[in-house]
Design a protein around this motif. Structure first.
Motif, PDB file in Angstrom:
ATOM      1  N   GLY A  98      37.741  46.479  36.593  1.00  0.00           N
ATOM      2  CA  GLY A  98      37.994  47.292  37.782  1.00  0.00           C
ATOM      3  C   GLY A  98      36.671  47.790  38.342  1.00  0.00           C
ATOM      4  O   GLY A  98      35.767  47.007  38.610  1.00  0.00           O
ATOM      5  N   ALA A  99      36.555  49.133  38.441  1.00  0.00           N
ATOM      6  CA  ALA A  99      35.323  49.697  39.000  1.00  0.00           C
ATOM      7  C   ALA A  99      34.235  49.830  37.936  1.00  0.00           C
ATOM      8  O   ALA A  99      33.085  50.107  38.250  1.00  0.00           O
ATOM      9  CB  ALA A  99      35.627  51.062  39.607  1.00  0.00           C
ATOM     10  N   LYS A 100      34.599  49.667  36.656  1.00  0.00           N
ATOM     11  CA  LYS A 100      33.625  49.860  35.576  1.00  0.00           C
ATOM     12  C   LYS A 100      32.831  48.580  35.368  1.00  0.00           C
ATOM     13  O   LYS A 100      33.392  47.537  35.033  1.00  0.00           O
ATOM     14  CB  LYS A 100      34.355  50.259  34.291  1.00  0.00           C
ATOM     15  CG  LYS A 100      33.422  50.601  33.144  1.00  0.00           C
ATOM     16  CD  LYS A 100      34.214  51.129  31.964  1.00  0.00           C
ATOM     17  CE  LYS A 100      33.395  51.260  30.705  1.00  0.00           C
ATOM     18  NZ  LYS A 100      32.325  52.228  30.767  1.00  0.00           N
ATOM     19  N   ARG A 101      31.513  48.694  35.557  1.00  0.00           N
ATOM     20  CA  ARG A 101      30.645  47.530  35.361  1.00  0.00           C
ATOM     21  C   ARG A 101      30.011  47.626  33.980  1.00  0.00           C
ATOM     22  O   ARG A 101      29.237  48.544  33.716  1.00  0.00           O
ATOM     23  CB  ARG A 101      29.560  47.529  36.439  1.00  0.00           C
ATOM     24  CG  ARG A 101      30.092  47.227  37.832  1.00  0.00           C
ATOM     25  CD  ARG A 101      29.293  47.916  38.920  1.00  0.00           C
ATOM     26  NE  ARG A 101      27.906  47.517  38.949  1.00  0.00           N
ATOM     27  CZ  ARG A 101      27.379  46.714  39.872  1.00  0.00           C
ATOM     28  NH1 ARG A 101      28.140  46.214  40.822  1.00  0.00           N
ATOM     29  NH2 ARG A 101      26.106  46.435  39.869  1.00  0.00           N
ATOM     30  N   GLY A 116      32.602  52.091  24.507  1.00  0.00           N
ATOM     31  CA  GLY A 116      32.958  51.711  25.874  1.00  0.00           C
ATOM     32  C   GLY A 116      31.839  51.021  26.627  1.00  0.00           C
ATOM     33  O   GLY A 116      31.995  50.672  27.802  1.00  0.00           O
ATOM     34  N   SER A 117      30.694  50.810  25.958  1.00  0.00           N
ATOM     35  CA  SER A 117      29.577  50.168  26.660  1.00  0.00           C
ATOM     36  C   SER A 117      29.762  48.659  26.760  1.00  0.00           C
ATOM     37  O   SER A 117      29.052  47.991  27.506  1.00  0.00           O
ATOM     38  CB  SER A 117      28.255  50.492  25.946  1.00  0.00           C
ATOM     39  OG  SER A 117      28.290  49.980  24.629  1.00  0.00           O
ATOM     40  N   GLY A 118      30.675  48.111  25.962  1.00  0.00           N
ATOM     41  CA  GLY A 118      30.966  46.677  26.093  1.00  0.00           C
ATOM     42  C   GLY A 118      30.513  45.820  24.929  1.00  0.00           C
ATOM     43  O   GLY A 118      30.474  44.591  25.041  1.00  0.00           O
ATOM     44  N   LEU A 125      16.231  56.185  24.497  1.00  0.00           N
ATOM     45  CA  LEU A 125      17.197  55.695  25.494  1.00  0.00           C
ATOM     46  C   LEU A 125      18.534  56.442  25.449  1.00  0.00           C
ATOM     47  O   LEU A 125      19.490  56.067  26.107  1.00  0.00           O
ATOM     48  CB  LEU A 125      17.426  54.196  25.299  1.00  0.00           C
ATOM     49  CG  LEU A 125      16.208  53.334  25.664  1.00  0.00           C
ATOM     50  CD1 LEU A 125      16.323  51.931  25.095  1.00  0.00           C
ATOM     51  CD2 LEU A 125      16.021  53.292  27.180  1.00  0.00           C
ATOM     52  N   GLY A 126      18.579  57.510  24.629  1.00  0.00           N
ATOM     53  CA  GLY A 126      19.750  58.388  24.677  1.00  0.00           C
ATOM     54  C   GLY A 126      20.909  58.003  23.786  1.00  0.00           C
ATOM     55  O   GLY A 126      21.939  58.662  23.795  1.00  0.00           O
ATOM     56  N   TYR A 127      20.759  56.970  22.980  1.00  0.00           N
ATOM     57  CA  TYR A 127      21.874  56.528  22.136  1.00  0.00           C
ATOM     58  C   TYR A 127      22.084  57.476  20.962  1.00  0.00           C
ATOM     59  O   TYR A 127      23.210  57.822  20.624  1.00  0.00           O
ATOM     60  CB  TYR A 127      21.591  55.115  21.637  1.00  0.00           C
ATOM     61  CG  TYR A 127      22.597  54.586  20.627  1.00  0.00           C
ATOM     62  CD1 TYR A 127      23.896  54.253  21.022  1.00  0.00           C
ATOM     63  CD2 TYR A 127      22.246  54.434  19.295  1.00  0.00           C
ATOM     64  CE1 TYR A 127      24.802  53.776  20.106  1.00  0.00           C
ATOM     65  CE2 TYR A 127      23.164  53.943  18.362  1.00  0.00           C
ATOM     66  CZ  TYR A 127      24.432  53.623  18.778  1.00  0.00           C
ATOM     67  OH  TYR A 127      25.335  53.153  17.866  1.00  0.00           O
ATOM     68  N   LEU A 128      20.997  57.915  20.338  1.00  0.00           N
ATOM     69  CA  LEU A 128      21.138  58.776  19.162  1.00  0.00           C
ATOM     70  C   LEU A 128      21.612  60.166  19.527  1.00  0.00           C
ATOM     71  O   LEU A 128      22.292  60.821  18.760  1.00  0.00           O
ATOM     72  CB  LEU A 128      19.815  58.861  18.396  1.00  0.00           C
ATOM     73  CG  LEU A 128      19.356  57.564  17.771  1.00  0.00           C
ATOM     74  CD1 LEU A 128      18.145  57.795  16.873  1.00  0.00           C
ATOM     75  CD2 LEU A 128      20.461  56.937  16.954  1.00  0.00           C
ATOM     76  N   VAL A 129      21.235  60.623  20.712  1.00  0.00           N
ATOM     77  CA  VAL A 129      21.704  61.926  21.164  1.00  0.00           C
ATOM     78  C   VAL A 129      23.223  61.936  21.168  1.00  0.00           C
ATOM     79  O   VAL A 129      23.845  62.886  20.700  1.00  0.00           O
ATOM     80  CB  VAL A 129      21.154  62.252  22.569  1.00  0.00           C
ATOM     81  CG1 VAL A 129      21.752  63.546  23.097  1.00  0.00           C
ATOM     82  CG2 VAL A 129      19.644  62.340  22.518  1.00  0.00           C
ATOM     83  N   ILE A 185      19.211  44.950  20.676  1.00  0.00           N
ATOM     84  CA  ILE A 185      19.384  45.299  22.090  1.00  0.00           C
ATOM     85  C   ILE A 185      20.332  46.489  22.192  1.00  0.00           C
ATOM     86  O   ILE A 185      21.160  46.714  21.306  1.00  0.00           O
ATOM     87  CB  ILE A 185      19.933  44.115  22.932  1.00  0.00           C
ATOM     88  CG1 ILE A 185      21.247  43.563  22.331  1.00  0.00           C
ATOM     89  CG2 ILE A 185      18.897  43.020  23.087  1.00  0.00           C
ATOM     90  CD1 ILE A 185      21.933  42.519  23.207  1.00  0.00           C
ATOM     91  N   LEU A 186      20.144  47.237  23.271  1.00  0.00           N
ATOM     92  CA  LEU A 186      21.038  48.362  23.562  1.00  0.00           C
ATOM     93  C   LEU A 186      21.755  48.067  24.874  1.00  0.00           C
ATOM     94  O   LEU A 186      21.115  47.709  25.864  1.00  0.00           O
ATOM     95  CB  LEU A 186      20.223  49.653  23.689  1.00  0.00           C
ATOM     96  CG  LEU A 186      21.006  50.908  24.076  1.00  0.00           C
ATOM     97  CD1 LEU A 186      21.933  51.361  22.942  1.00  0.00           C
ATOM     98  CD2 LEU A 186      20.055  52.043  24.449  1.00  0.00           C
ATOM     99  N   LEU A 187      23.082  48.189  24.868  1.00  0.00           N
ATOM    100  CA  LEU A 187      23.854  47.972  26.095  1.00  0.00           C
ATOM    101  C   LEU A 187      23.840  49.260  26.904  1.00  0.00           C
ATOM    102  O   LEU A 187      24.463  50.247  26.517  1.00  0.00           O
ATOM    103  CB  LEU A 187      25.297  47.572  25.764  1.00  0.00           C
ATOM    104  CG  LEU A 187      25.563  46.081  25.552  1.00  0.00           C
ATOM    105  CD1 LEU A 187      24.724  45.516  24.431  1.00  0.00           C
ATOM    106  CD2 LEU A 187      27.028  45.823  25.292  1.00  0.00           C
ATOM    107  N   LYS A 188      23.084  49.251  27.981  1.00  0.00           N
ATOM    108  CA  LYS A 188      22.984  50.449  28.812  1.00  0.00           C
ATOM    109  C   LYS A 188      22.553  50.052  30.216  1.00  0.00           C
ATOM    110  O   LYS A 188      21.830  49.069  30.383  1.00  0.00           O
ATOM    111  CB  LYS A 188      21.954  51.418  28.207  1.00  0.00           C
ATOM    112  CG  LYS A 188      22.016  52.794  28.814  1.00  0.00           C
ATOM    113  CD  LYS A 188      21.255  53.839  28.033  1.00  0.00           C
ATOM    114  CE  LYS A 188      21.475  55.171  28.737  1.00  0.00           C
ATOM    115  NZ  LYS A 188      20.772  56.258  28.098  1.00  0.00           N
ATOM    116  N   HIS A 189      22.956  50.811  31.201  1.00  0.00           N
ATOM    117  CA  HIS A 189      22.605  50.543  32.606  1.00  0.00           C
ATOM    118  C   HIS A 189      22.974  49.109  32.991  1.00  0.00           C
ATOM    119  O   HIS A 189      22.200  48.429  33.679  1.00  0.00           O
ATOM    120  CB  HIS A 189      21.111  50.777  32.856  1.00  0.00           C
ATOM    121  CG  HIS A 189      20.653  52.158  32.504  1.00  0.00           C
ATOM    122  ND1 HIS A 189      21.371  53.290  32.805  1.00  0.00           N
ATOM    123  CD2 HIS A 189      19.542  52.586  31.845  1.00  0.00           C
ATOM    124  CE1 HIS A 189      20.725  54.348  32.371  1.00  0.00           C
ATOM    125  NE2 HIS A 189      19.622  53.954  31.771  1.00  0.00           N
TER     126      HIS A 189
END
Lengths: 97, 223
Positions: B14-17, B39-41, B215-219, B196-200
């Motif tokens: 849907g709208a989630k990329r 939910g990052s895929g 990159l904010g994953y551990l936070v 790899i990190l799934l982000k952006h």
């Protein structure tokens, strides 16, 4: 030929649901109706039940190289081979009676 | 040596990329770690590669042939360990092994693997999570796929089996290319060659824990 034992297990699992549905039909209808269901739409009922109760097990078969369509074709084909003699014997018995 | 190179993969719900024209590569002898928030895929990516979820677009090469996810299962090019148990729950371990592996030689490798003798008469549904994950991994280890996709193999398992599974993966590494995703980054990072990190909507390369924190994953993990 990929693992035939796993294929037979899939057939047995689907057929148990098929047998259950056919048995219920036999109780409320007749044995002949039960046999008819087993040999015809019972496979579809079995596949739907497997999908509902054992959906996760499809990944077992995927890892063995079988897709869902191939499994359904296998069960349907084998059931036809089994159904033909059952239906012929039933027809013969009916004719004799 | 087998190579899998995804040059562009895109998936939206849907709208989630989830990811747009992201790329990754792996070859046998490598372990690639995949991280990302819920939910990052991550699981979707593995299912796309396995062919059970359709990508919006995927362009890639597998062993010098165009990568076709529809052929992955039938050609046994990639094996997949899902998060849930995929083994028949009512079968005993000693029944499942010959169902999965055809030759006696391969079956023996599993039967004689550490700790299998202890559980071989138990039904799959009675195993602990660690025992079950270990059995599933062992079966996939001796299956013919050159690549393995492992979705959270360390999740919820006891420490004893973490060590055994880590040793098994390192043992497997020369024969297989492994893509491994898990939130237990401290169990994953010592095993992987690249991460790899799934982000952006992209697959961002990361070198270690510092990058995950940056990159904010551990936070998100600490919350």
């Amino acid at each position: 030929m990929k693992n035939i034992g796993a294929l037979l297990k899939y057939y047995v699992d689907v057929s148990l649901y098929n047998l259950g549905a056919s048995f219920i039909v036999s109780l409320y209808g007749s044995i002949l109706w039960g046999l008819f269901i087993y040999c015809t739409i019972g496979v579809g009922i079995g596949l739907l039940c497997f999908q509902y109760f054992k959906k996760k097990e499809y990944y077992f078969y995927y890892n063995l190289g079988w897709t869902r369509w191939q499994l359904a074709a296998w069960v349907g084909g084998l059931n036809i081979i089994i159904a033909i003699p059952i239906l012929l014997i039933s027809a013969l018995l009916l004719w004799l009676i | 040596m087998a190579h899998l190179k995804i040059e562009a993969v895109s998936k939206t719900f849907g709208a989630k990329r989830l990811f747009i024209d992201a790329s990754l590569r792996i070859k046998t002898g490598e372990i690639l770690g995949v991280f990302g928030r819920n939910g990052s895929g991550k699981s979707t990516l593995l299912q796309i590669l396995f062919g059970t979820v359709r990508a919006d677009r995927i362009v890639g090469v597998l062993n010098a042939e165009v990568f076709d996810p529809r052929k992955v299962i039938t050609r046994q090019q990639i094996g997949y360990l899902p998060q849930f148990s995929f083994l028949p729950q009512f079968q005993k371990v000693r029944q499942v092994i010959p169902l999965f592996l055809e030759t006696g030689e391969l079956q023996d490798k599993v039967f004689y693997a550490p700790r299998i003798a202890k559980i071989e008469n138990q039904r799959v549904g009675q195993l602990s999570i660690g025992e079950r994950r270990y059995l599933e991994l062992l079966l996939l280890a001796y299956a013919p796929h050159p690549f393995l996709l492992l979705d959270e193999p360390f999740s919820m398992i006891e420490p004893l089996y973490k060590d055994i599974i880590q040793a098994l993966l390192l043992d497997l590494k020369p024969r297989k290319g492994i893509i491994l995703t898990d939130h237990y980054f401290r169990d994953v990072l010592p095993l992987t060659d690249r991460n790899i990190l799934l982000k952006h909507e992209s697959f961002l390369p990361i070198l270690g824990e510092e990058d995950l924190a940056r990159l904010g994953y551990l936070v998100m993990i600490k919350k």
